[in-house]
Design a protein around this motif. Structure first.
Motif, PDB file in Angstrom:
ATOM      1  N   PHE A 104      18.745  12.731  15.169  1.00 52.02           N
ATOM      2  CA  PHE A 104      17.712  12.321  14.092  1.00 52.02           C
ATOM      3  C   PHE A 104      16.931  10.989  14.845  1.00 52.02           C
ATOM      4  CE2 PHE A 104      19.813  14.721  10.925  1.00 52.02           C
ATOM      5  CZ  PHE A 104      18.704  15.398  10.280  1.00 52.02           C
ATOM      6  N   PRO A 105      15.654  11.074  14.972  1.00 49.64           N
ATOM      7  CA  PRO A 105      14.894  10.046  15.162  1.00 49.64           C
ATOM      8  C   PRO A 105      14.785   8.752  14.246  1.00 49.64           C
ATOM      9  CG  PRO A 105      13.275  11.590  14.952  1.00 49.64           C
ATOM     10  CD  PRO A 105      14.824  12.079  14.807  1.00 49.64           C
ATOM     11  N   VAL A 106      15.244   7.737  14.444  1.00 49.48           N
ATOM     12  CA  VAL A 106      14.786   6.479  13.272  1.00 49.48           C
ATOM     13  C   VAL A 106      13.992   5.531  13.839  1.00 49.48           C
ATOM     14  CG1 VAL A 106      16.102   4.569  12.329  1.00 49.48           C
ATOM     15  CG2 VAL A 106      17.314   6.692  12.758  1.00 49.48           C
ATOM     16  N   THR A 107      12.713   5.813  13.530  1.00 46.10           N
ATOM     17  CA  THR A 107      11.426   5.475  14.160  1.00 46.10           C
ATOM     18  C   THR A 107      10.876   4.101  12.971  1.00 46.10           C
ATOM     19  OG1 THR A 107      10.203   7.020  13.019  1.00 46.10           O
ATOM     20  CG2 THR A 107      11.032   7.095  15.413  1.00 46.10           C
ATOM     21  N   ASP A 108      11.637   4.219  11.798  1.00 40.87           N
ATOM     22  CA  ASP A 108      10.863   3.322  10.826  1.00 40.87           C
ATOM     23  C   ASP A 108      12.222   2.906   9.920  1.00 40.87           C
ATOM     24  OD1 ASP A 108      11.505   5.119   8.509  1.00 40.87           O
ATOM     25  OD2 ASP A 108       9.967   6.465   9.265  1.00 40.87           O
ATOM     26  N   LYS A 109      11.925   1.581   9.091  1.00 47.56           N
ATOM     27  CA  LYS A 109      12.825   1.075   8.489  1.00 47.56           C
ATOM     28  C   LYS A 109      13.389   1.845   7.105  1.00 47.56           C
ATOM     29  CE  LYS A 109      11.567  -3.697   9.695  1.00 47.56           C
ATOM     30  NZ  LYS A 109      11.359  -5.229   9.349  1.00 47.56           N
ATOM     31  N   LEU A 110      12.674   2.688   6.754  1.00 45.21           N
ATOM     32  CA  LEU A 110      13.236   3.383   5.584  1.00 45.21           C
ATOM     33  C   LEU A 110      14.327   4.474   6.106  1.00 45.21           C
ATOM     34  CD1 LEU A 110      12.685   4.546   2.662  1.00 45.21           C
ATOM     35  CD2 LEU A 110      11.191   6.303   3.535  1.00 45.21           C
ATOM     36  N   ARG A 111      14.047   5.095   7.342  1.00 44.35           N
ATOM     37  CA  ARG A 111      15.120   5.833   7.662  1.00 44.35           C
ATOM     38  C   ARG A 111      16.509   5.110   8.200  1.00 44.35           C
ATOM     39  NH1 ARG A 111      10.745   8.097   8.288  1.00 44.35           N
ATOM     40  NH2 ARG A 111      10.278  10.198   7.475  1.00 44.35           N
ATOM     41  N   GLN A 112      16.142   3.647   8.455  1.00 46.33           N
ATOM     42  CA  GLN A 112      17.474   3.056   8.818  1.00 46.33           C
ATOM     43  C   GLN A 112      18.080   2.907   7.471  1.00 46.33           C
ATOM     44  OE1 GLN A 112      16.180  -0.905  10.040  1.00 46.33           O
ATOM     45  NE2 GLN A 112      15.301  -0.194  12.120  1.00 46.33           N
ATOM     46  N   ILE A 113      17.764   2.906   6.393  1.00 44.29           N
ATOM     47  CA  ILE A 113      18.389   2.641   5.220  1.00 44.29           C
ATOM     48  C   ILE A 113      19.281   3.986   4.965  1.00 44.29           C
ATOM     49  CG2 ILE A 113      18.007   2.878   2.603  1.00 44.29           C
ATOM     50  CD1 ILE A 113      17.492  -0.096   3.289  1.00 44.29           C
ATOM     51  N   PHE A 114      18.848   5.048   5.403  1.00 38.72           N
ATOM     52  CA  PHE A 114      19.690   6.178   5.292  1.00 38.72           C
ATOM     53  C   PHE A 114      20.836   6.408   6.400  1.00 38.72           C
ATOM     54  CE2 PHE A 114      15.405   7.844   3.707  1.00 38.72           C
ATOM     55  CZ  PHE A 114      15.715   7.479   2.328  1.00 38.72           C
ATOM     56  N   LEU A 115      20.411   6.159   7.527  1.00 39.87           N
ATOM     57  CA  LEU A 115      21.065   6.425   8.736  1.00 39.87           C
ATOM     58  C   LEU A 115      21.834   5.323   9.349  1.00 39.87           C
ATOM     59  CD1 LEU A 115      18.880   9.322  10.157  1.00 39.87           C
ATOM     60  CD2 LEU A 115      20.989   9.545   8.954  1.00 39.87           C
ATOM     61  N   SER A 169       0.829  -1.274   0.142  1.00 37.60           N
ATOM     62  CA  SER A 169      -0.053   0.160   0.055  1.00 37.60           C
ATOM     63  C   SER A 169       0.820   1.354  -0.045  1.00 37.60           C
ATOM     64  CB  SER A 169      -0.873  -0.043   1.168  1.00 37.60           C
ATOM     65  OG  SER A 169      -0.185   0.209   2.585  1.00 37.60           O
ATOM     66  N   GLY A 170       2.127   1.067   0.313  1.00 47.01           N
ATOM     67  CA  GLY A 170       3.005   2.273   0.266  1.00 47.01           C
ATOM     68  C   GLY A 170       3.284   2.664   1.917  1.00 47.01           C
ATOM     69  N   ALA A 171       2.610   1.814   2.870  1.00 52.98           N
ATOM     70  CA  ALA A 171       2.971   2.327   4.186  1.00 52.98           C
ATOM     71  C   ALA A 171       4.518   1.954   4.593  1.00 52.98           C
ATOM     72  CB  ALA A 171       1.850   1.450   5.075  1.00 52.98           C
ATOM     73  N   ILE A 172       4.915   2.896   5.485  1.00 54.12           N
ATOM     74  CA  ILE A 172       6.205   2.717   5.849  1.00 54.12           C
ATOM     75  C   ILE A 172       6.243   1.899   6.954  1.00 54.12           C
ATOM     76  CG2 ILE A 172       8.439   3.888   6.543  1.00 54.12           C
ATOM     77  CD1 ILE A 172       7.210   6.371   4.847  1.00 54.12           C
ATOM     78  N   ILE A 173       7.069   0.694   7.085  1.00 54.31           N
ATOM     79  CA  ILE A 173       7.121  -0.146   8.101  1.00 54.31           C
ATOM     80  C   ILE A 173       7.788   0.189   9.402  1.00 54.31           C
ATOM     81  CG2 ILE A 173       7.624  -2.668   8.941  1.00 54.31           C
ATOM     82  CD1 ILE A 173       7.065  -3.390   6.239  1.00 54.31           C
ATOM     83  N   LYS A 174       7.165   0.327  10.694  1.00 55.40           N
ATOM     84  CA  LYS A 174       7.854   0.918  11.615  1.00 55.40           C
ATOM     85  C   LYS A 174       8.825   0.155  12.329  1.00 55.40           C
ATOM     86  CE  LYS A 174       5.177   4.682  11.204  1.00 55.40           C
ATOM     87  NZ  LYS A 174       5.932   5.961  10.988  1.00 55.40           N
ATOM     88  N   SER A 175       9.954   0.552  13.102  1.00 52.09           N
ATOM     89  CA  SER A 175      10.907   0.103  13.946  1.00 52.09           C
ATOM     90  C   SER A 175      10.893   0.586  15.345  1.00 52.09           C
ATOM     91  CB  SER A 175      11.959  -0.016  13.151  1.00 52.09           C
ATOM     92  OG  SER A 175      12.505   1.387  13.050  1.00 52.09           O
ATOM     93  N   PHE A 176      11.745  -0.168  16.259  1.00 50.86           N
ATOM     94  CA  PHE A 176      11.877   0.405  17.571  1.00 50.86           C
ATOM     95  C   PHE A 176      12.676   1.590  17.500  1.00 50.86           C
ATOM     96  CE2 PHE A 176      14.186   0.706  21.272  1.00 50.86           C
ATOM     97  CZ  PHE A 176      13.351   0.543  22.397  1.00 50.86           C
ATOM     98  N   PRO A 177      12.383   2.571  17.988  1.00 56.89           N
ATOM     99  CA  PRO A 177      12.794   3.971  17.863  1.00 56.89           C
ATOM    100  C   PRO A 177      14.133   3.980  18.612  1.00 56.89           C
ATOM    101  CG  PRO A 177      11.014   4.090  19.277  1.00 56.89           C
ATOM    102  CD  PRO A 177      11.010   2.688  18.847  1.00 56.89           C
ATOM    103  N   ILE A 178      15.184   4.626  17.657  1.00 60.12           N
ATOM    104  CA  ILE A 178      16.375   4.899  18.158  1.00 60.12           C
ATOM    105  C   ILE A 178      16.800   6.316  17.695  1.00 60.12           C
ATOM    106  CG2 ILE A 178      17.150   2.491  18.231  1.00 60.12           C
ATOM    107  CD1 ILE A 178      18.695   2.806  15.909  1.00 60.12           C
ATOM    108  N   TYR A 179      17.857   6.910  18.474  1.00 53.80           N
ATOM    109  CA  TYR A 179      18.394   8.206  17.950  1.00 53.80           C
ATOM    110  C   TYR A 179      19.837   8.181  17.268  1.00 53.80           C
ATOM    111  CZ  TYR A 179      14.407  10.947  19.504  1.00 53.80           C
ATOM    112  OH  TYR A 179      13.081  11.454  19.601  1.00 53.80           O
ATOM    113  N   ILE A 180      20.157   8.768  16.344  1.00 51.89           N
ATOM    114  CA  ILE A 180      21.405   8.934  15.409  1.00 51.89           C
ATOM    115  C   ILE A 180      21.708  10.346  15.441  1.00 51.89           C
ATOM    116  CG2 ILE A 180      23.004   8.210  13.594  1.00 51.89           C
ATOM    117  CD1 ILE A 180      21.170   5.829  12.964  1.00 51.89           C
ATOM    118  N   ASN A 181      22.575  10.814  16.309  1.00 48.18           N
ATOM    119  CA  ASN A 181      23.000  12.181  16.396  1.00 48.18           C
ATOM    120  C   ASN A 181      21.428  12.755  16.720  1.00 48.18           C
ATOM    121  OD1 ASN A 181      25.696  12.117  15.647  1.00 48.18           O
ATOM    122  ND2 ASN A 181      24.989  11.764  13.764  1.00 48.18           N
TER     123      ASN A 181
END
Length: 301
Positions: free
Chosen positions: A161-172, A147-159
């Motif tokens: 930036f909050p990383v709260t989903d698997k898409l931002r994990q790809i970047f950070l 559907s295009g929904a972004i799959i969530k993940s356990f939140p962590i902070y990198i510097n």
């Protein structure tokens, strides 16, 4: 996914070969580097980025008020194979019309840079991608749902930036199991940088739960910044632009700096711990230079 194409179609761009001139001794010497002259292209319309819909989304993501796209025009011939791109970029950043139009963020206000730029720290990016199909792999590795929904993940902070989903994990998050889904060549593609820039957002960002709005903005910005032509013989799309990621400017008397948060001088390192960036794209067909700048003094995401 749809193609990111230009409404204009042209035949192949033919790049002239390097010319030489003879000196009095009969030896052959290369032509001197051209002296580039830039003027602000105030009549040119940047329709995608400045459309109401795109600006509303950029405001939601905290980017709008600290970002702009500006366009300049030049007359001289430019090709990185025959022209020193460092000289081209340094001349651009020292140009008085550029300085007047392309202000920088400093202490939460827009300021004009003063003093000469001696060195431009930059990285050349690839821009061969002409379709959002480049990101189809995100659907096949539990990052995006059908559907295009972004799959969530356990939140962590990198510097900051909050990383709260698997898409931002790809970047950070280099330790992510899906980080290698995009190899180094993929990450050097400009369209990857555009998606990363809008997904990470600005100082106060309301993240999207679905990918569609991000793709909409990526497509609009890519069309504004990249010259894509269709080869009338083969029907294939061809990207004619050159793209540079500006990591820093150096100058003994240069003030204020390009970014309000200290960034790495290493052209191989992205601008972390912030989402501050400056991209320069060159359209050799129309002889346009586009500058996309974003910077914030603090991040509160």
């Amino acid at each position: 996914m749809s193609e990111i194409s230009s409404p204009l179609e042209h035949s192949n761009l033919i790049i002239p070969s390097k010319e030489y001139s003879s000196n009095t001794s009969g030896a052959v010497s290369p032509e001197p580097e051209p002296e580039f002259h830039f003027n602000y292209h105030f009549t040119s319309k940047i329709n995608g980025y400045y459309s109401t819909n795109i600006q509303d989304l950029l405001e939601k993501w905290g980017i709008k008020h600290h970002s702009y796209i500006k366009r300049f025009i030049y007359e001289e011939y430019f090709d990185p194979q025959t022209t020193d791109e460092s000289t081209f970029l340094k001349t651009l950043f020292n140009n008085p019309f550029f300085r007047k139009e392309c202000l920088v963020q400093h202490q939460n206000t827009w300021c004009e840079m003063k003093g000469p730029v001696d060195t431009v720290i930059y990285k050349r990016l690839s821009c061969q991608v002409t379709s959002l199909d480049f990101f189809d792999r995100l659907y096949n590795h539990d990052i995006l749902r059908p559907s295009g929904a972004i799959i969530k993940s356990f939140p962590i902070y990198i510097n900051s930036f909050p990383v709260t989903d698997k898409l931002r994990q790809i970047f950070l998050l280099s330790q992510s199991s899906n980080y290698d889904l995009f190899n180094n060549d993929d990450r050097n593609e400009f369209i990857f940088h555009v998606l990363q820039s809008v997904c990470l957002g600005g100082d106060i960002c309301q993240f999207e739960d679905e990918i569609n709005k991000y793709f909409e903005v990526v497509k609009s910005i890519y069309r504004d910044l990249i010259c894509v032509q269709r080869n009338t013989s083969t029907g294939n799309l061809m990207v004619q632009s050159y793209v540079y990621k500006i990591n820093n400017l150096q100058g003994t008397l240069l003030s204020p700096p390009l970014f309000p948060i200290s960034e790495s001088n290493d052209e191989s390192i992205d601008n972390v711990p912030s989402n501050n960036f400056c991209y320069v794209t060159v359209d050799p067909v129309k002889r346009w230079v586009n500058v996309w700048y974003h910077a914030a003094c603090e991040y509160f995401c």
